[in-house]
Write a protein that holds these residues in place. Structure first.
Motif, PDB file in Angstrom:
ATOM      1  N   ASP A  97       7.967  -3.549 -19.715  1.00  0.00           N
ATOM      2  CA  ASP A  97       6.556  -3.875 -19.956  1.00  0.00           C
ATOM      3  C   ASP A  97       6.166  -5.158 -19.243  1.00  0.00           C
ATOM      4  OD1 ASP A  97       6.360  -1.645 -21.544  1.00  0.00           O
ATOM      5  OD2 ASP A  97       6.553  -2.748 -23.447  1.00  0.00           O
ATOM      6  N   ARG A 144      -0.463  -7.323  -7.819  1.00  0.00           N
ATOM      7  CA  ARG A 144      -1.329  -6.415  -7.085  1.00  0.00           C
ATOM      8  C   ARG A 144      -2.776  -6.896  -7.131  1.00  0.00           C
ATOM      9  NH1 ARG A 144      -0.294  -2.159  -9.841  1.00  0.00           N
ATOM     10  NH2 ARG A 144       1.658  -1.751  -8.776  1.00  0.00           N
ATOM     11  N   GLU A 145      -3.201  -7.382  -8.323  1.00  0.00           N
ATOM     12  CA  GLU A 145      -4.560  -7.890  -8.464  1.00  0.00           C
ATOM     13  C   GLU A 145      -4.762  -9.152  -7.630  1.00  0.00           C
ATOM     14  OE1 GLU A 145      -6.974 -10.099 -11.985  1.00  0.00           O
ATOM     15  OE2 GLU A 145      -5.975  -8.210 -12.515  1.00  0.00           O
ATOM     16  N   SER A 170       3.727  -6.953 -12.071  1.00  0.00           N
ATOM     17  CA  SER A 170       3.381  -6.234 -10.850  1.00  0.00           C
ATOM     18  C   SER A 170       1.878  -5.965 -10.790  1.00  0.00           C
ATOM     19  CB  SER A 170       4.165  -4.921 -10.747  1.00  0.00           C
ATOM     20  OG  SER A 170       3.764  -4.029 -11.764  1.00  0.00           O
ATOM     21  N   ASP A 171       1.255  -5.708 -11.942  1.00  0.00           N
ATOM     22  CA  ASP A 171      -0.205  -5.546 -11.965  1.00  0.00           C
ATOM     23  C   ASP A 171      -0.902  -6.840 -11.578  1.00  0.00           C
ATOM     24  OD1 ASP A 171       0.124  -2.938 -12.746  1.00  0.00           O
ATOM     25  OD2 ASP A 171      -0.252  -3.320 -14.881  1.00  0.00           O
ATOM     26  N   ARG A 172      -0.397  -7.959 -12.085  1.00  0.00           N
ATOM     27  CA  ARG A 172      -0.979  -9.251 -11.715  1.00  0.00           C
ATOM     28  C   ARG A 172      -0.821  -9.518 -10.222  1.00  0.00           C
ATOM     29  NH1 ARG A 172       0.935 -13.734 -16.092  1.00  0.00           N
ATOM     30  NH2 ARG A 172       0.008 -12.786 -17.931  1.00  0.00           N
ATOM     31  N   THR A 207      -5.137  -8.306  -3.949  1.00  0.00           N
ATOM     32  CA  THR A 207      -6.422  -7.722  -3.553  1.00  0.00           C
ATOM     33  C   THR A 207      -7.532  -8.761  -3.570  1.00  0.00           C
ATOM     34  OG1 THR A 207      -6.853  -7.025  -5.819  1.00  0.00           O
ATOM     35  CG2 THR A 207      -5.804  -5.423  -4.356  1.00  0.00           C
ATOM     36  N   GLN A 252       5.943  -4.550 -15.508  1.00  0.00           N
ATOM     37  CA  GLN A 252       4.724  -3.817 -15.190  1.00  0.00           C
ATOM     38  C   GLN A 252       3.525  -4.759 -15.186  1.00  0.00           C
ATOM     39  OE1 GLN A 252       4.489  -0.632 -14.240  1.00  0.00           O
ATOM     40  NE2 GLN A 252       2.322  -0.958 -13.890  1.00  0.00           N
ATOM     41  N   GLU A 253       3.474  -5.644 -16.185  1.00  0.00           N
ATOM     42  CA  GLU A 253       2.386  -6.614 -16.256  1.00  0.00           C
ATOM     43  C   GLU A 253       2.396  -7.547 -15.046  1.00  0.00           C
ATOM     44  OE1 GLU A 253       1.299 -10.497 -18.942  1.00  0.00           O
ATOM     45  OE2 GLU A 253       2.310  -8.812 -19.912  1.00  0.00           O
TER      46      GLU A 253
END
Length: 110
Positions: free
Chosen positions: A47, A57-58, A53-55, A61, A50-51
């Motif tokens: 978890d 990726r954000e 990697s989302d950060r 971008t 995943q958090e």
């Protein structure tokens, strides 16, 4: 007489088997508890990964990707000149630190 010897041997082996089985059961129960704890930790780690990697990726971008063919050229020249100025400042500061160090070494060797 042989009856009592064999009876004692059988009863002794049954008692030994009982203690062995109890020890194995306790070890297996402890192993299952540790595996449950490890699976919970792996779940928490996945978890968290995943958090993160989302950060990432954000953040990738939202961050400026760099110059492109359609951007204004003067902005790029200004950015390059600012980077060159900052680099020159770092170079001068580094050179000053080195001079101080060289003077200390020169004084030490005399």
């Amino acid at each position: 007489m042989w009856f009592w010897v064999w009876t004692l041997l059988i009863v002794g082996s049954l008692v030994g088997a009982f203690f062995l089985a109890r020890s194995l059961w306790r070890s297996a129960k402890g192993l299952m508890e540790e595996l449950g704890r490890a699976s919970r930790r792996i779940g928490e780690s996945s978890d968290r990964l995943q958090e993160l990697s989302d950060r990432a990726r954000e953040a990738a971008t939202t961050r400026h990707a760099g110059p492109s063919l359609f951007d204004d050229v003067t902005i790029h020249y200004q950015r390059v000149n600012a980077q060159r100025t900052a680099r020159a400042g770092r170079k001068d500061a580094r050179r000053a630190r080195h001079v101080v160090t060289w003077q200390k070494w020169k004084h030490f060797n005399e």
